[in-house]
Design an enzyme around this catalytic site. Structure first.
Site, PDB file in Angstrom:
ATOM      1  N   GLY A  28      26.668  36.641  41.401  1.00 22.23           N
ATOM      2  CA  GLY A  28      25.376  37.254  41.703  1.00 22.23           C
ATOM      3  C   GLY A  28      25.334  37.944  43.048  1.00 22.23           C
ATOM      4  O   GLY A  28      26.361  38.184  43.670  1.00 22.23           O
ATOM      5  N   LEU A  30      24.491  41.067  43.498  1.00 20.93           N
ATOM      6  CA  LEU A  30      25.401  42.138  43.086  1.00 20.93           C
ATOM      7  C   LEU A  30      25.336  43.358  44.008  1.00 20.93           C
ATOM      8  O   LEU A  30      24.261  43.752  44.449  1.00 20.93           O
ATOM      9  CB  LEU A  30      25.061  42.560  41.650  1.00 20.93           C
ATOM     10  CG  LEU A  30      25.082  41.425  40.627  1.00 20.93           C
ATOM     11  CD1 LEU A  30      24.684  41.947  39.247  1.00 20.93           C
ATOM     12  CD2 LEU A  30      26.451  40.744  40.571  1.00 20.93           C
ATOM     13  N   GLY A  33      30.419  47.023  44.319  1.00 21.43           N
ATOM     14  CA  GLY A  33      31.728  46.525  43.876  1.00 21.43           C
ATOM     15  C   GLY A  33      31.595  45.850  42.515  1.00 21.43           C
ATOM     16  O   GLY A  33      32.323  46.173  41.565  1.00 21.43           O
ATOM     17  N   HIS A  34      30.636  44.905  42.411  1.00 19.96           N
ATOM     18  CA  HIS A  34      30.396  44.245  41.120  1.00 19.96           C
ATOM     19  C   HIS A  34      30.028  45.274  40.048  1.00 19.96           C
ATOM     20  O   HIS A  34      30.488  45.200  38.913  1.00 19.96           O
ATOM     21  CB  HIS A  34      29.224  43.262  41.231  1.00 19.96           C
ATOM     22  CG  HIS A  34      29.414  42.152  42.207  1.00 19.96           C
ATOM     23  ND1 HIS A  34      28.699  42.058  43.378  1.00 19.96           N
ATOM     24  CD2 HIS A  34      30.226  41.062  42.186  1.00 19.96           C
ATOM     25  CE1 HIS A  34      29.053  40.972  44.034  1.00 19.96           C
ATOM     26  NE2 HIS A  34      29.982  40.349  43.338  1.00 19.96           N
ATOM     27  N   GLN A  58      34.086  25.759  43.566  1.00 18.92           N
ATOM     28  CA  GLN A  58      35.063  26.584  44.289  1.00 18.92           C
ATOM     29  C   GLN A  58      34.736  26.695  45.775  1.00 18.92           C
ATOM     30  O   GLN A  58      35.437  27.377  46.509  1.00 18.92           O
ATOM     31  CB  GLN A  58      35.204  27.964  43.643  1.00 18.92           C
ATOM     32  CG  GLN A  58      34.003  28.869  43.748  1.00 18.92           C
ATOM     33  CD  GLN A  58      34.200  30.159  42.953  1.00 18.92           C
ATOM     34  OE1 GLN A  58      34.088  30.181  41.726  1.00 18.92           O
ATOM     35  NE2 GLN A  58      34.496  31.252  43.642  1.00 18.92           N
ATOM     36  N   GLY A 144      37.953  42.121  40.302  1.00 20.83           N
ATOM     37  CA  GLY A 144      38.139  43.082  41.382  1.00 20.83           C
ATOM     38  C   GLY A 144      39.395  42.789  42.187  1.00 20.83           C
ATOM     39  O   GLY A 144      39.709  41.627  42.470  1.00 20.83           O
ATOM     40  N   GLN A 145      40.082  43.863  42.595  1.00 18.75           N
ATOM     41  CA  GLN A 145      41.268  43.741  43.449  1.00 18.75           C
ATOM     42  C   GLN A 145      40.893  43.174  44.821  1.00 18.75           C
ATOM     43  O   GLN A 145      41.728  42.670  45.544  1.00 18.75           O
ATOM     44  CB  GLN A 145      41.940  45.117  43.577  1.00 18.75           C
ATOM     45  CG  GLN A 145      43.154  45.192  44.490  1.00 18.75           C
ATOM     46  CD  GLN A 145      44.299  44.313  44.014  1.00 18.75           C
ATOM     47  OE1 GLN A 145      44.403  43.995  42.818  1.00 18.75           O
ATOM     48  NE2 GLN A 145      45.163  43.905  44.940  1.00 18.75           N
ATOM     49  N   LYS A 146      39.590  43.214  45.164  1.00 19.96           N
ATOM     50  CA  LYS A 146      39.110  42.631  46.429  1.00 19.96           C
ATOM     51  C   LYS A 146      39.664  41.207  46.608  1.00 19.96           C
ATOM     52  O   LYS A 146      40.033  40.798  47.698  1.00 19.96           O
ATOM     53  CB  LYS A 146      37.578  42.623  46.410  1.00 19.96           C
ATOM     54  CG  LYS A 146      36.907  41.753  47.448  1.00 19.96           C
ATOM     55  CD  LYS A 146      36.873  42.451  48.753  1.00 19.96           C
ATOM     56  CE  LYS A 146      36.342  41.675  49.927  1.00 19.96           C
ATOM     57  NZ  LYS A 146      35.681  40.438  49.697  1.00 19.96           N
ATOM     58  N   SER A 182      31.116  43.200  50.175  1.00 22.04           N
ATOM     59  CA  SER A 182      31.157  41.764  49.943  1.00 22.04           C
ATOM     60  C   SER A 182      29.764  41.191  50.168  1.00 22.04           C
ATOM     61  O   SER A 182      29.040  41.658  51.058  1.00 22.04           O
ATOM     62  CB  SER A 182      32.135  41.103  50.929  1.00 22.04           C
ATOM     63  OG  SER A 182      31.926  39.711  50.964  1.00 22.04           O
TER      64      SER A 182
HETATM   65  P1  PAJ Z   1      32.109  37.206  43.198  1.00 24.03           P
HETATM   66  O1  PAJ Z   1      32.520  37.009  44.616  1.00 24.03           O
HETATM   67  O2  PAJ Z   1      30.658  37.367  42.873  1.00 24.03           O
HETATM   68  O3  PAJ Z   1      32.894  38.466  42.664  1.00 24.03           O
HETATM   69  C1  PAJ Z   1      32.792  38.841  41.308  1.00 24.03           C
HETATM   70  C2  PAJ Z   1      33.828  39.903  41.035  1.00 24.03           C
HETATM   71  O4  PAJ Z   1      33.543  41.085  41.813  1.00 24.03           O
HETATM   72  C3  PAJ Z   1      35.255  39.463  41.441  1.00 24.03           C
HETATM   73  O5  PAJ Z   1      36.168  39.842  40.420  1.00 24.03           O
HETATM   74  C4  PAJ Z   1      35.490  40.216  42.736  1.00 24.03           C
HETATM   75  O6  PAJ Z   1      36.858  40.479  43.008  1.00 24.03           O
HETATM   76  C5  PAJ Z   1      34.725  41.507  42.462  1.00 24.03           C
HETATM   77  N1  PAJ Z   1      34.404  42.210  43.716  1.00 24.03           N
HETATM   78  C6  PAJ Z   1      33.740  41.717  44.788  1.00 24.03           C
HETATM   79  N2  PAJ Z   1      33.676  42.644  45.781  1.00 24.03           N
HETATM   80  C7  PAJ Z   1      34.338  43.742  45.328  1.00 24.03           C
HETATM   81  C8  PAJ Z   1      34.653  45.030  45.889  1.00 24.03           C
HETATM   82  N3  PAJ Z   1      34.270  45.365  47.120  1.00 24.03           N
HETATM   83  N4  PAJ Z   1      35.358  45.889  45.129  1.00 24.03           N
HETATM   84  C9  PAJ Z   1      35.781  45.538  43.864  1.00 24.03           C
HETATM   85  N5  PAJ Z   1      35.516  44.358  43.296  1.00 24.03           N
HETATM   86  C10 PAJ Z   1      34.803  43.461  44.002  1.00 24.03           C
HETATM   87  O7  PAJ Z   1      34.893  36.285  42.518  1.00 24.03           O
HETATM   88  C11 PAJ Z   1      33.950  35.585  42.190  1.00 24.03           C
HETATM   89  O8  PAJ Z   1      32.637  35.975  42.300  1.00 24.03           O
HETATM   90  C12 PAJ Z   1      34.134  34.194  41.591  1.00 24.03           C
HETATM   91  O9  PAJ Z   1      35.307  33.624  42.108  1.00 24.03           O
HETATM   92  C13 PAJ Z   1      34.172  34.187  40.046  1.00 24.03           C
HETATM   93  C14 PAJ Z   1      35.374  34.985  39.500  1.00 24.03           C
HETATM   94  C15 PAJ Z   1      32.854  34.749  39.467  1.00 24.03           C
HETATM   95  C16 PAJ Z   1      34.329  32.724  39.555  1.00 24.03           C
HETATM   96  O10 PAJ Z   1      33.287  31.930  40.015  1.00 24.03           O
END
Ligand code: PAJ
Length: 282
Positions: A28, A30, A33-34, A58, A144-146, A182
């Site tokens: 969430g 969002l 990136g999301h 986590q 995400g590759q982040k 982020s």
């Molecule tokens: P969250 O931090 O909410 O991120 C959800 C997805 O968005 C992840 O795959 C993350 O790599 C991607 N994401 C975040 N910022 C990004 C950016 N700047 N550019 C591209 N992609 C981006 O990652 C998680 O949640 C959790 O670990 C989850 C996989 C949901 C498990 O709880």
């Protein structure tokens, strides 16, 4: 757009979705990136499911679970605008009912980098993602590759547990000055926000050296460390120049590398990464 909470509601709604079905797991709050992951899922799938769950397992004991930013109404309006079919917002009781006792643990690839500074983090991630995969049964899941190590760990889990799911990876979405988007960026004050560009600057300085022919991983790590040391508001927790597949530290870069780092800007821990020797597409 349908919104569901319980497993029964999810299973019922899932039955009516035409395939292929894409899943975008999120916690969430969002941002663009999301939303890029959602757009990727929309492009390759007939139906898109987004999950929103701030997964307690986590987060470490000293991490920011309670402070983690949340804004469900705003999230839902973003997803509605992108024409998402189904949003699953489970409660902790749905995901981890009383007497919960089953965990999914991946081996070597979870040990270095984030795994070494956040013990138990990837066990929480793989357990929850595995539960999301089992419940939603998507054909495609988008990450995400982040979170480069998260991608490696989930790809490993997907192969090892024979999930019939294609993992798609979306390049890092950045602000105009290079800062990777982020949820944690909202913790930064104005000065810290400026300082936070140091992660991108360090990655680009390392890439510049690589493109001029530098192949010593230690020199590349030093270039990143020095860039961060020069920024008074930042301090590096780790900088890494690692093998793209195993994520173990390299001596010499022969076949590409993953540059990655965790940096504190004030109390906020930021991560970023960059691939050498392969297009980053950003
Ligand atoms: P969250 O931090 O909410 O991120 C959800 C997805 O968005 C992840 O795959 C993350 O790599 C991607 N994401 C975040 N910022 C990004 C950016 N700047 N550019 C591209 N992609 C981006 O990652 C998680 O949640 C959790 O670990 C989850 C996989 C949901 C498990 O709880």
């Amino acid at each position: 757009m349908k919104t569901v909470e319980t497993l029964n509601e999810l299973w019922q709604a899932r039955k009516d979705l035409p395939g292929p079905v894409g899943l975008v797991p999120t916690m969430g709050f969002l941002h663009d990136g999301h939303l890029m992951l959602v757009k990727e899922a929309k492009q390759s799938c007939a139906s898109v499911v987004v999950s929103i769950f701030v997964n307690p397992t986590q987060f470490g004991p000293s991490e920011d679970l309670d402070a983690y930013p949340r804004d469900l109404q705003r999230d839902l309006s973003h997803l509605e605008a992108l024409d998402v079919d189904l949003v699953w917002i489970p409660t902790s009781e749905v995901m981890y009912p009383a007497n919960y006792q089953t965990w999914v643990e991946v081996g070597d690839v979870t040990k270095p980098l984030e795994g070494s500074y956040r013990p138990g983090h990837f066990r929480g991630v793989t357990t929850v993602v595995s539960k999301l995969f089992n419940a939603v049964q998507p054909d495609v899941a988008v990450f995400g590759q982040k979170d480069a190590q998260q991608v490696a760990v989930i790809s490993q889990m997907t192969r090892d547990l024979s999930y019939p799911i294609e993992i798609k990876v979306v390049p890092i979405v950045r602000e105009g000055d290079g800062l990777a988007l982020s949820s944690r960026n909202t913790y930064l004050n104005q000065d810290q926000r400026k300082a936070a560009t140091v992660l991108y600057r360090a990655l680009r300085a390392a890439e510049k050296a690589y493109l001029s022919g530098e192949r010593s991983a230690e020199t590349i790590r030093q270039i990143m460390s020095e860039t961060i040391t020069d920024e008074p508001l930042a301090s590096a927790q780790y900088v890494s120049c690692a093998d793209l597949l195993t994520l173990t530290e390299l001596e010499t870069i022969t076949n590409g590398a993953l540059l990655s780092m965790a940096v504190y800007v004030g109390k906020t821990r930021l991560i970023d990464n960059w691939i050498l020797g392969k297009p980053n597409a950003d």
